[in-house]
Design an enzyme around this catalytic site. Structure first.
Site, PDB file in Angstrom:
ATOM      1  N   GLY A  42      -6.552   6.796   6.644  1.00 12.41           N
ATOM      2  CA  GLY A  42      -7.227   6.027   7.461  1.00 12.41           C
ATOM      3  C   GLY A  42      -6.457   5.272   8.397  1.00 12.41           C
ATOM      4  CD  GLN A  47      -3.893   0.079  10.171  1.00  7.95           C
ATOM      5  OE1 GLN A  47      -4.853   0.833  10.003  1.00  7.95           O
ATOM      6  NE2 GLN A  47      -2.720   0.532   9.195  1.00  7.95           N
ATOM      7  CB  CYS A  90      -1.787  -0.831   4.583  1.00  9.90           C
ATOM      8  SG  CYS A  90      -2.124  -1.191   6.162  1.00  9.90           S
ATOM      9  CG  LEU A  91      -0.777   4.679   7.496  1.00 15.26           C
ATOM     10  CD1 LEU A  91      -1.581   5.717   8.678  1.00 15.26           C
ATOM     11  CD2 LEU A  91       0.353   5.422   7.182  1.00 15.26           C
ATOM     12  CG  HIS A 132      -7.578  -0.380   3.935  1.00 18.35           C
ATOM     13  ND1 HIS A 132      -6.474  -0.831   2.615  1.00 18.35           N
ATOM     14  CD2 HIS A 132      -6.817  -0.544   4.759  1.00 18.35           C
ATOM     15  CE1 HIS A 132      -5.460  -0.908   3.295  1.00 18.35           C
ATOM     16  NE2 HIS A 132      -5.704  -0.519   4.669  1.00 18.35           N
ATOM     17  CD  GLU A 133      -8.169   2.063   7.478  1.00 18.01           C
ATOM     18  OE1 GLU A 133      -7.651   1.323   8.424  1.00 18.01           O
ATOM     19  OE2 GLU A 133      -7.339   2.594   6.490  1.00 18.01           O
ATOM     20  CG  HIS A 136      -6.687  -2.869   9.065  1.00 17.60           C
ATOM     21  ND1 HIS A 136      -5.655  -3.505   9.000  1.00 17.60           N
ATOM     22  CD2 HIS A 136      -6.514  -1.728   8.336  1.00 17.60           C
ATOM     23  CE1 HIS A 136      -4.652  -2.862   8.191  1.00 17.60           C
ATOM     24  NE2 HIS A 136      -5.220  -1.803   7.809  1.00 17.60           N
TER      25      HIS A 136
HETATM   26 ZN    ZN Z   1      -4.475  -0.746   6.354  1.00 15.77          ZN
END
Ligand code: ZN
Length: 172
Positions: A42, A47, A90-91, A132-133, A136
């Protein structure tokens, strides 16, 4: 386009609603491609440095399974049920993992890049990725939801990321 790493302030800024979802088809495609290249499931607009209400995901993480791709624009959670703990990464936080409590089942409304409104029912892993997304989009990151013990455990890794950010952004 590249993945923004912690502690870039764009990760805390929150987003604006999208007025014209159809203008985002190309951006969503680029985000999905970047997500696959970085082996994520995701990716939210902040991000990649964009403060707009857009996220992309594919719970399989597999570009050969495009039927599982989701592009959610202006998503809203309309109901939540149950709670479960599971590990997340998380990226924007390379190599940092920790357990996060999320709702087990959610119902989300959103628009796709063709401007179709959808209502999506998700549970378990898919529900977790969406939550999670969506965090953000509010400027919330997963470490905010870590247990105190996990926060202590990752402190040195966070300091490394913060040091890296300071060096990259130091005035010359
Ligand atoms: Zn993340």
């Amino acid at each position: 386009m590249e993945v923004v790493l912690w502690p870039d302030p764009v990760l805390r800024r929150g987003v604006e609603p999208v007025e014209d979802p159809t203008s985002l088809a190309e951006t969503a495609r680029q985000m999905l491609d970047l997500m696959y290249r970085t082996e994520g499931v995701g990716l939210a607009a902040p991000q990649v440095g964009l403060t707009i209400s857009l996220l992309v995901l594919n719970p399989s993480g597999d570009p050969e399974r495009p039927e599982e791709e989701l592009v959610l624009i202006n998503p809203k959670i309309v109901s939540k049920k149950g709670k479960e703990f599971a590990q997340e990464g998380c990226l924007s936080f390379p190599e940092i993992y920790g357990d996060v409590q999320r709702a087990q089942r959610i119902v989300v409304t959103a628009t796709d890049a063709d401007d179709n409104e959808t209502e999506l029912r998700a549970e378990d892993f898919l529900a977790r990725v969406i939550q999670h997304e969506m965090d953000h989009l509010k400027g919330v990151v997963f470490i905010d939801r870590f247990t105190p013990a996990d926060r202590i455990r990752i402190r040195a890794q966070l300091e490394e990321l913060e040091e890296r950010y300071r060096k990259l952004n130091a005035p010359t």
